[in-house]
Design a protein around this motif. Structure first.
Motif, PDB file in Angstrom:
ATOM      1  N   LYS A   1       0.845  -1.195   0.000  1.00 38.69           N
ATOM      2  CA  LYS A   1       0.000   0.000   0.000  1.00 38.69           C
ATOM      3  C   LYS A   1       0.879   1.243   0.000  1.00 38.69           C
ATOM      4  O   LYS A   1       2.096   1.149   0.154  1.00 38.69           O
ATOM      5  N   VAL A   2       0.244   2.395  -0.136  1.00 41.28           N
ATOM      6  CA  VAL A   2       1.007   3.636  -0.104  1.00 41.28           C
ATOM      7  C   VAL A   2       0.240   4.658   0.740  1.00 41.28           C
ATOM      8  O   VAL A   2      -0.994   4.637   0.786  1.00 41.28           O
ATOM      9  N   LEU A   3       0.983   5.508   1.422  1.00 42.42           N
ATOM     10  CA  LEU A   3       0.392   6.443   2.381  1.00 42.42           C
ATOM     11  C   LEU A   3       0.056   7.774   1.697  1.00 42.42           C
ATOM     12  O   LEU A   3       0.922   8.433   1.132  1.00 42.42           O
ATOM     13  N   ILE A   4      -1.222   8.139   1.763  1.00 41.64           N
ATOM     14  CA  ILE A   4      -1.720   9.351   1.101  1.00 41.64           C
ATOM     15  C   ILE A   4      -2.413  10.222   2.145  1.00 41.64           C
ATOM     16  O   ILE A   4      -3.100   9.707   3.025  1.00 41.64           O
ATOM     17  N   ILE A   5      -2.240  11.527   2.034  1.00 42.80           N
ATOM     18  CA  ILE A   5      -2.955  12.434   2.933  1.00 42.80           C
ATOM     19  C   ILE A   5      -4.023  13.202   2.151  1.00 42.80           C
ATOM     20  O   ILE A   5      -3.974  13.287   0.920  1.00 42.80           O
ATOM     21  N   GLU A   6      -4.985  13.725   2.919  1.00 37.99           N
ATOM     22  CA  GLU A   6      -5.911  14.693   2.340  1.00 37.99           C
ATOM     23  C   GLU A   6      -5.638  16.014   3.034  1.00 37.99           C
ATOM     24  O   GLU A   6      -5.607  16.090   4.265  1.00 37.99           O
ATOM     25  N   HIS A   7      -5.408  17.076   2.252  1.00 39.78           N
ATOM     26  CA  HIS A   7      -5.198  18.388   2.867  1.00 39.78           C
ATOM     27  C   HIS A   7      -6.525  18.875   3.460  1.00 39.78           C
ATOM     28  O   HIS A   7      -7.577  18.802   2.813  1.00 39.78           O
ATOM     29  N   THR A   8      -6.455  19.382   4.687  1.00 35.09           N
ATOM     30  CA  THR A   8      -7.630  19.807   5.452  1.00 35.09           C
ATOM     31  C   THR A   8      -8.628  20.612   4.623  1.00 35.09           C
ATOM     32  O   THR A   8      -8.243  21.578   3.952  1.00 35.09           O
ATOM     33  N   ASN A   9      -9.857  20.213   4.668  1.00 31.44           N
ATOM     34  CA  ASN A   9     -10.969  20.973   4.062  1.00 31.44           C
ATOM     35  C   ASN A   9     -10.831  21.208   2.564  1.00 31.44           C
ATOM     36  O   ASN A   9     -11.258  22.240   2.057  1.00 31.44           O
ATOM     37  N   THR A  10     -10.211  20.290   1.844  1.00 29.21           N
ATOM     38  CA  THR A  10     -10.016  20.528   0.416  1.00 29.21           C
ATOM     39  C   THR A  10     -10.470  19.384  -0.477  1.00 29.21           C
ATOM     40  O   THR A  10     -10.742  19.593  -1.655  1.00 29.21           O
ATOM     41  N   GLY A  11     -10.505  18.164   0.048  1.00 26.47           N
ATOM     42  CA  GLY A  11     -10.708  17.023  -0.836  1.00 26.47           C
ATOM     43  C   GLY A  11      -9.538  16.776  -1.774  1.00 26.47           C
ATOM     44  O   GLY A  11      -9.667  16.018  -2.728  1.00 26.47           O
TER      45      GLY A  11
ATOM     46  N   THR B   1      -3.277  18.454   8.172  1.00 21.22           N
ATOM     47  CA  THR B   1      -3.497  17.253   7.378  1.00 21.22           C
ATOM     48  C   THR B   1      -4.837  16.663   7.785  1.00 21.22           C
ATOM     49  O   THR B   1      -5.000  16.178   8.906  1.00 21.22           O
ATOM     50  N   GLY B   2      -5.788  16.750   6.885  1.00 24.68           N
ATOM     51  CA  GLY B   2      -7.133  16.342   7.236  1.00 24.68           C
ATOM     52  C   GLY B   2      -7.238  14.859   7.509  1.00 24.68           C
ATOM     53  O   GLY B   2      -7.772  14.422   8.532  1.00 24.68           O
ATOM     54  N   ARG B   3      -6.708  14.062   6.585  1.00 21.02           N
ATOM     55  CA  ARG B   3      -6.713  12.622   6.761  1.00 21.02           C
ATOM     56  C   ARG B   3      -5.371  12.068   6.320  1.00 21.02           C
ATOM     57  O   ARG B   3      -4.612  12.722   5.609  1.00 21.02           O
ATOM     58  N   CYS B   4      -5.137  10.861   6.682  1.00 25.41           N
ATOM     59  CA  CYS B   4      -3.869  10.205   6.381  1.00 25.41           C
ATOM     60  C   CYS B   4      -4.195   8.713   6.345  1.00 25.41           C
ATOM     61  O   CYS B   4      -4.597   8.162   7.361  1.00 25.41           O
ATOM     62  N   GLU B   5      -4.066   8.103   5.186  1.00 22.53           N
ATOM     63  CA  GLU B   5      -4.555   6.729   5.030  1.00 22.53           C
ATOM     64  C   GLU B   5      -3.686   5.895   4.116  1.00 22.53           C
ATOM     65  O   GLU B   5      -3.074   6.403   3.180  1.00 22.53           O
ATOM     66  N   TRP B   6      -3.714   4.588   4.329  1.00 22.47           N
ATOM     67  CA  TRP B   6      -3.074   3.642   3.415  1.00 22.47           C
ATOM     68  C   TRP B   6      -4.020   3.343   2.259  1.00 22.47           C
ATOM     69  O   TRP B   6      -5.176   3.011   2.485  1.00 22.47           O
ATOM     70  N   PHE B   7      -3.524   3.417   1.059  1.00 22.41           N
ATOM     71  CA  PHE B   7      -4.315   3.066  -0.126  1.00 22.41           C
ATOM     72  C   PHE B   7      -3.682   1.888  -0.866  1.00 22.41           C
ATOM     73  O   PHE B   7      -2.470   1.838  -1.042  1.00 22.41           O
ATOM     74  N   GLU B   8      -4.537   0.962  -1.283  1.00 22.53           N
ATOM     75  CA  GLU B   8      -4.083  -0.062  -2.229  1.00 22.53           C
ATOM     76  C   GLU B   8      -3.682   0.641  -3.522  1.00 22.53           C
ATOM     77  O   GLU B   8      -4.237   1.686  -3.879  1.00 22.53           O
ATOM     78  N   PHE B   9      -2.757   0.038  -4.249  1.00 24.47           N
ATOM     79  CA  PHE B   9      -2.253   0.686  -5.450  1.00 24.47           C
ATOM     80  C   PHE B   9      -3.319   0.951  -6.493  1.00 24.47           C
ATOM     81  O   PHE B   9      -3.283   1.955  -7.198  1.00 24.47           O
ATOM     82  N   ASP B  10      -4.285   0.055  -6.595  1.00 25.23           N
ATOM     83  CA  ASP B  10      -5.306   0.261  -7.636  1.00 25.23           C
ATOM     84  C   ASP B  10      -6.448   1.147  -7.138  1.00 25.23           C
ATOM     85  O   ASP B  10      -7.433   1.321  -7.833  1.00 25.23           O
ATOM     86  N   GLN B  11      -6.288   1.690  -5.939  1.00 27.99           N
ATOM     87  CA  GLN B  11      -7.345   2.566  -5.406  1.00 27.99           C
ATOM     88  C   GLN B  11      -6.820   3.940  -5.010  1.00 27.99           C
ATOM     89  O   GLN B  11      -7.482   4.690  -4.279  1.00 27.99           O
ATOM     90  N   ILE B  12      -5.644   4.287  -5.497  1.00 25.90           N
ATOM     91  CA  ILE B  12      -5.103   5.616  -5.205  1.00 25.90           C
ATOM     92  C   ILE B  12      -5.951   6.653  -5.938  1.00 25.90           C
ATOM     93  O   ILE B  12      -6.149   6.550  -7.148  1.00 25.90           O
ATOM     94  N   PRO B  13      -6.457   7.653  -5.219  1.00 30.95           N
ATOM     95  CA  PRO B  13      -7.274   8.678  -5.886  1.00 30.95           C
ATOM     96  C   PRO B  13      -6.373   9.597  -6.722  1.00 30.95           C
ATOM     97  O   PRO B  13      -5.155   9.548  -6.580  1.00 30.95           O
ATOM     98  N   PRO B  14      -6.969  10.420  -7.587  1.00 35.27           N
ATOM     99  CA  PRO B  14      -6.151  11.416  -8.295  1.00 35.27           C
ATOM    100  C   PRO B  14      -5.424  12.288  -7.275  1.00 35.27           C
ATOM    101  O   PRO B  14      -6.017  12.697  -6.270  1.00 35.27           O
TER     102      PRO B  14
END
Lengths: 243, 243
Positions: free
Chosen positions: A36-46, A140-153
């Protein structure tokens, strides 16, 4: 949104920060055959991104990478390795960075330094994601592990950075394996086989794999456990000490 | 000292340049068993350095590395590979940079941007030094190949940059060999053996070396020349096409 006296890396005017240089850590997580790979979401931005940030004026680049990773995700004591600098002159996107700053409660000026060109130094690490507790900071709004085929744009060239990191990881697997502590102290050839197959994303023939691993001279074979079924138990190995 | 309309990279105020980021190419030269490195002397200073420089605002990092190398040395069409970013916060030395600017006829202000902290992106390449004509630009006093045991003291952390480049070259030798064009199109196993021994700076057993090279699957064996003594002539090889 920001606490006082917090060593926050995005300030309205960037006081104390090196302008024009960022750090983007790519953290790969492995456990029992899944990468998996670690991805964040910037606060209040999507807006999804790598857990990156800026360097402080009196801070070494490598130290900044560790600090930023800890700030964004809570991870510490991770072995981060530089792998590439991303330096296309048009890789920044002022509109996206503006959205991120606004999401944190700032109103960036037109000529705000973070809206200008910056290069990014890519670092990567490989960890066991089950041993890690994620504790993102307030920017950092969120911080999550994503499977490779589910990484968002992702924002900017962050997907390219991940792909380059993965290519580097695959090339360097044999050399870097020891530093990553992805296996228990004692492991079977099968455990090692699964790790390689997962990262390389392909099947490896067991006999060839075993021969290759043993020929690297980095493994030490331990006696089998003495049990009633000892003749069926696989051998245990450990990495030879490098000290 | 500077010509008008010359895309010179050190200007008194750094107009059009990215501040805080430099590029330092480490150029290794190989020929018939000798490995050298390319060092410049900054005009009128007696200060030796890598042939580095700064990035233009609308220029990709990798393009900057090529341009700077060409400007400083006359080398072009060289395959440059990034290998490391040097980012210690105190790696710059304002006194040294001031001397270099003064040597070029400038009188830098106390707070001149080039006297502040900057990171440097290290690139390296490996070329046949007998095929290269060195033509330094006016900001570069001299430009010369040095044997490794005769490298003079260098400015800042440039010696560390060279040592790191050499370590990387040794690690990546097998993977990068094809890109470097250090051998003629057709070569003997002995030619290849000399190249490896020179770069690794150690003796390699011929039979082991040959077996290892052939097992990489990158060499294609060509028929021997038909001469009266054909049975004594060594086989010729070429690299398999990667396209």
């Amino acid at each position: 949104m920001l606490r006082q006296n917090d060593p926050r890396e995005i300030s309205p005017h960037g006081e104390g920060l090196v302008k024009g240089v960022a750090v983007d850590p790519v953290i790969f997580g492995f456990h029992e055959g899944r990468l998996k790979v670690l991805i964040i979401e910037h606060t209040n931005t999507g807006l999804y991104a790598l857990p990156g940030g800026y360097i402080q004026e009196k801070e070494d680049l490598d130290e900044a990478a560790k600090r930023i990773l800890t700030m964004r995700t809570g991870l510490s004591a991770v072995y981060l390795e530089q792998f590439h600098v991303f330096g296309k002159y048009d890789r920044n996107d002022a509109g996206v960075v503006r959205q991120i700053l606004i999401g944190q409660g700032f109103s960036p000026a037109e000529e705000h330094w973070s809206l200008q060109r910056f290069i990014s130094v890519g670092y990567y690490a490989l960890v066991d994601y089950t041993r890690i507790e994620l504790t993102p900071d307030p920017t950092t709004g969120r911080c999550e592990w994503f499977e490779f085929d589910q990484i968002p744009p992702l924002i900017l060239d962050h997907r390219l950075i991940i792909d380059k990191a993965l290519a580097t990881l695959r090339i360097n697997l044999d050399q870097l394996l020891i530093g990553f502590n992805l296996l228990p102290e004692l492991f079977t050839m099968g455990d090692l086989h699964t790790l390689y197959e997962t990262i390389l994303d392909k099947k490896l023939l067991s006999t060839n794999f075993q021969r290759k691993m043993l020929s690297l001279g980095i493994l030490e074979r331990i006696e089998k456990k003495k049990t009633g079924k000892a003749h069926k138990a696989p051998y245990l190995y450990r990495f030879k000490s490098t000290t």
